[in-house]
Design an enzyme around this catalytic site. Sequence first.
Site, PDB file in Angstrom:
ATOM      1  N   GLN A  85       0.543  -1.335  -0.125  1.00  0.00           N
ATOM      2  CA  GLN A  85       0.192   0.083  -0.008  1.00  0.00           C
ATOM      3  C   GLN A  85       0.807   1.068   0.067  1.00  0.00           C
ATOM      4  OE1 GLN A  85      -2.207  -0.819   3.550  1.00  0.00           O
ATOM      5  NE2 GLN A  85      -0.236  -1.062   4.873  1.00  0.00           N
ATOM      6  N   GLU A  91      -0.620  -6.663  12.170  1.00  0.00           N
ATOM      7  CA  GLU A  91      -0.438  -5.764  11.124  1.00  0.00           C
ATOM      8  C   GLU A  91       0.155  -6.200   9.870  1.00  0.00           C
ATOM      9  OE1 GLU A  91      -0.218  -2.537   8.838  1.00  0.00           O
ATOM     10  OE2 GLU A  91      -1.067  -2.233  10.809  1.00  0.00           O
ATOM     11  N   ASP A 114      -8.874  -2.804  14.216  1.00  0.00           N
ATOM     12  CA  ASP A 114      -8.164  -1.349  13.887  1.00  0.00           C
ATOM     13  C   ASP A 114      -7.958  -1.190  12.762  1.00  0.00           C
ATOM     14  OD1 ASP A 114      -7.346   1.314  14.589  1.00  0.00           O
ATOM     15  OD2 ASP A 114      -5.824   0.687  15.898  1.00  0.00           O
ATOM     16  N   PRO A 164      -6.280  -4.869   0.626  1.00  0.00           N
ATOM     17  CA  PRO A 164      -5.875  -6.137   1.362  1.00  0.00           C
ATOM     18  C   PRO A 164      -6.860  -6.462   2.673  1.00  0.00           C
ATOM     19  CG  PRO A 164      -4.178  -4.362   0.986  1.00  0.00           C
ATOM     20  CD  PRO A 164      -5.532  -3.785   0.323  1.00  0.00           C
TER      21      PRO A 164
END
Length: 330
Positions: free
Chosen positions: A59, A134, A187, A196
Site C-alpha cells: 500500500q 499488522e 483497528d 488487502p
Amino acid sequence: MRREIGGGKSAILPEGGDVSGGTAASAGVAAPWTEWLADGVGTTLAGVMPRASVRSAHQHIEIGWHAVFGHVFRLDGRVMSAEADAFIQHEAMVHPLAVVHGHPRHALVVGGGDGGSARELLRLPDMASVTVAELDPQVVTLARRWLPGIHDGALDDPRVALRFGDGLAAMLALHDAGRRFDLLIYDLTEADDGGPAAALFAEAGLAAARACLAPAGIMSLHLGPPFHRPAGARALLARLRRAFTHVAVMTVTIPVYGAPWAIAVASDAHDVAAADATILQQRLRDWRLDGALGFYDAAMHRALFTLPRHLRIALGLEHGGEDGGGPATA
C-alpha cells in the site's frame, strides 16, 4: 477510489521535508489531502506538510502534518488516524468493551500499526498481553518515528507482540495454536474496495474473528460513515449479526474523518449496549480510569449506542415510513 498496490520507490522524509525527486508534495510543499466519502462528497485537509511517503509491497503509506490535527496517517489516500483526535476512536473501540467484560487479560488487534489501540489496551490494569497483527511492517516503522502522540511507546511495551502479514491468516494461525482473546479490535477502516483488508470483513473473516474470542470475548470494528455509505455499512452489520448473538452499533464523531462514524461491537456473551452504567462507573473507578480518559466514561456509554432514527433506518435497524425518515440509500 483508486488503490495503488505494489512496489515502487519509498521516500522517508526528515523533519525538514527534504527528499530528492518525486512530486511537489513529496518535496516538502504543503498540499491538500482530500478523501471521498461518497460520489461528489469529500473532506479536505488543507495545507498538509508531507513528512513521510512510502510505497510498500502492500500500500501507499503517508504521514503528513496539519496545523489542527498534528501528524496525520493515511493509507492509499484514506486517513486512518491523527494525533489530535485518535484518542476518540481508540477509546471508543477499546474501553466500552473492556469495562463491560470486566477483567480482560489478553487482546488481539488486527491492523492497528499506529499503536493507538495497543496504547488504550495497556491502560487496563489486568492486561497481560496484546497481540498486534499488522499487515505491513512499514506502517509500524513510520509510526514509531512519526506518531508517538498516538502510540505513546505502546509498540515497544514488553506486553505487546507484533505479527506482520495477512490479518486473516494471522487469526487462523493464532486459533490453531490455541490462542483465545478477551478483546479483539479490528483497528482498520471498513474495506469494500477489494483491498488487502477486504477478506477480514467477509463472512469467513468474521467467523475467524469469532473463533479467536474466548467464551466471554467481545470484538469491535468499523462500519464506516453510515450517512454517506449506508449500503456498505448495512451489509457489513447484517453479516456481523449473522455471526454473533449480540451486536450493537455506536456512532462517534471523529473530526479528522469529517463525518459521523459507526462502530459495531459484537459478542456471544455480552450485550454491550445494555450494560448497567453504575457497574461500569465502579469498574472505571477501580481501574483508576474514571475521569482519566479523554472521550469515554460511564455516563457516555448509553449515549454512544443511542442512534438517531435516520441512522437506524439507514443501517436496517428500523423500518422507515413513506417519507423515508432518513438519507437516500444506495
